[in-house]
Design a protein around this motif. Structure first.
Motif, short mmCIF file in Angstrom:
data_model
loop_
_atom_site.label_atom_id
_atom_site.label_comp_id
_atom_site.label_asym_id
_atom_site.label_seq_id
_atom_site.Cartn_x
_atom_site.Cartn_y
_atom_site.Cartn_z
N THR A 190 0.83 -1.21 0.00
CA THR A 190 0.00 0.00 0.00
C THR A 190 0.86 1.25 0.00
OG1 THR A 190 -1.74 -1.17 1.21
CG2 THR A 190 -1.82 1.24 1.22
N GLU A 223 0.87 4.10 -2.95
CA GLU A 223 0.52 5.49 -2.67
C GLU A 223 1.60 6.44 -3.16
OE1 GLU A 223 -2.38 4.84 1.25
OE2 GLU A 223 -0.25 5.29 1.53
N GLU A 283 1.34 9.22 -6.23
CA GLU A 283 1.73 10.64 -6.17
C GLU A 283 2.56 11.02 -7.40
OE1 GLU A 283 3.88 11.32 -2.58
OE2 GLU A 283 2.27 10.59 -1.28
N LEU A 342 -5.69 3.49 -6.76
CA LEU A 342 -4.29 3.79 -7.02
C LEU A 342 -3.87 3.18 -8.36
CD1 LEU A 342 -3.03 3.17 -3.38
CD2 LEU A 342 -3.22 5.39 -4.55
#
Length: 347
Positions: free
Chosen positions: A160, A164, A168, A200
Motif C-alpha cells: 500500500t 501510494e 503521487e 491507485l
C-alpha cells in the motif's frame, strides 16, 4: 516489428525491448549510442534500464552510469518522444544506494527524481519495483525459498505504501505507468487488489526472468496474466547467453559475461549443460540460429508483452532483433516441448 500494449495503459511497445545493463561496464557510451540508434531504426521503441545498472558487474563506481548514458543520448538526438522508457527503483542490500534502505515511499520519491535528472527527461513511461522487500524466489532463490518467514501484517502495508507513493508520482506527471519485477503471483495480485480498492495506479507488467531454461511464469503467473492483463517483460531470455551455446564444454569467451560474472548468477551450473546442448542441437537440425530460436520461442508465449534483449556487440544486437522475424515450425515447437518435459528446471 510487432507491438503490444502495456497492460491496460494503452501504451504500445515493440515486442523486442532493448536492454541496457551492460552499458557503462562492458559497453562504452559511444557503443550504447550506436545500439540505441540501430534499435530505434529497426522499430524497437521500448528501452529498459534501472538505477542499479550496469550489472556486469554491479559496482558502486558505475552505479547509475547506464541511466546517464541514456539521458545523454536523449539530449544529443532529441529522440525522447520516440521511446517508451522503463526504469526501476533498487531495493535494499547495497549501502551505496540510499544507505541500503528498503523500498518505501520516501526512497521511491528520491529514486524517481534522481532517475528523471540522470535520464534528462520530465517523465518515465514505466516505473518498476526492481525486487520486493519481503524476498522472492528469483535470482536462483527457488532452491531455498521460504515464504513462511514473511511478516504477514507488514507485507500488505508495504505494498500500500509503495502504491501510494507511485500514485503521487503519476499525479505529478513524473511517471505514466507502473510495473513490478522479480515478483510472485501472490504479490502481483495484491498490488492489483489494493490498487483497485484504493483507486491507485494499476500494475501494467511484471518483469521476470523467462527463457527455455527457466519457465516458472508458465504456471500461476500465466493464469494471472491472462485474467488481469498483466503482461510479462522477459529478462535473461537467453539465460545470460547460455542458450547461444557459447559456454558449452566449459567455454568462456574473452569479454563475455561469463568471463566477468563467473557462474552467471548461478545459471552456469552442470545441470544446464545437457539441456542447453539439446536446444542448440534442435536449432541446428532445423537450420536455425540457437539464439534466435530461443528468443523466437519467448515471442510465441501468449502472456509475453516484450522480450528484453541485451548485447555487447552490434553483431549480437542485429541477431537478437532479427529474432522478431523468425517463425518456429510445429516440428520445432514439438521439439522444444519434448526437451522441456525432460529437463523442466535446469537452472
Amino acid at each position: 516489428m510487432n507491438f503490444k500494449t502495456l497492460g491496460r495503459t494503452g501504451i504500445k511497445v515493440s515486442q523486442i525491448c532493448l536492454g541496457t545493463m551492460t552499458w557503462g561496464s562492458q559497453n562504452s557510451e559511444a557503443e550504447a549510442f550506436q545500439q540505441m540508434d540501430y534499435a530505434l531504426d529497426q522499430g524497437v521503441n521500448f528501452f529498459d534500464t534501472a538505477e542499479l545498472y550496469p550489472t556486469t558487474p554491479v559496482s558502486p563506481e558505475t552505479y547509475t552510469d547506464t541511466e546517464k548514458m541514456i539521458g545523454n543520448w536523449f539530449e544529443k538526438t532529441g529522440n525522447r518522444d520516440k521511446v517508451v522508457l522503463a526504469t526501476k527503483v533498487a531495493g535494499a542490500g547495497r549501502p551505496y544506494i540510499r544507505n541500503g534502505a528498503p523500498i518505501n515511499a520516501e526512497t521511491i520519491r528520491q529514486a524517481v527524481d534522481a532517475s528523471l535528472s540522470r535520464l534528462k527527461t520530465d517523465y518515465i513511461d514505466l516505473y518498476q519495483i526492481h525486487w520486493p522487500n519481503r524476498g522472492h524466489y528469483h535470482f536462483r532463490g527457488a532452491w531455498n525459498y521460504n515464504p513462511f518467514e514473511q511478516d504477514k501484517s507488514r507485507t500488505r502495508d508495504e505494498i500500500t505504501e509503495k502504491l501510494e507513493a507511485l500514485g503521487e508520482c503519476v499525479k505529478a506527471g513524473k511517471i505514466r505507468a507502473i510495473g513490478l519485477s522479480n515478483e510472485t503471483a501472490w504479490g502481483t495480485q495484491n498490488f492489483l487488489t489494493i490498487a483497485e480498492k484504493l483507486g491507485l495506479p494499476r500494475v501494467a507488467t511484471v518483469q521476470n526472468e523467462y527463457s527455455l531454461l527457466y519457465r516458472t511464469f508458465d504456471l500461476d503467473l500465466a493464469e494471472l496474466s491472462h485474467h488481469e492483463d498483466v503482461g510479462l517483460l522477459a529478462y535473461s531470455p537467453l539465460a545470460a547467453g547460455i542458450l547461444s551455446g557459447k559456454y558449452l564444454d566449459g567455454g568462456k569467451p574473452a569479454g563475455s559475461r561469463g568471463s566477468i560474472n563467473g557462474d552467471l548468477g548461478g545459471r552456469l551450473v552442470p545441470h544446464q549443460e545437457p539441456v542447453t546442448r539439446a536446444y542448440v542441437g534442435l536449432a541446428r537440425r532445423h537450420d536455425l540460429d540457437p539464439t534466435q530460436m530461443a528468443l523466437a520461442f519467448c515471442l510465441t508465449r501468449p502472456f509475453m508483452t516484450s522480450v528484453i534483449i541485451g548485447a555487447t556487440s552490434m553483431e549480437q544486437l542485429k541477431l537478437n532483433i532479427g529474432a522478431a522475424d523468425v517463425v518456429l515450425s510445429d516440428e520445432v515447437m514439438k521439439g522444444i516441448f519434448d526437451i522441456h518435459r525432460q529437463y523442466p528446471m535446469p537452472i
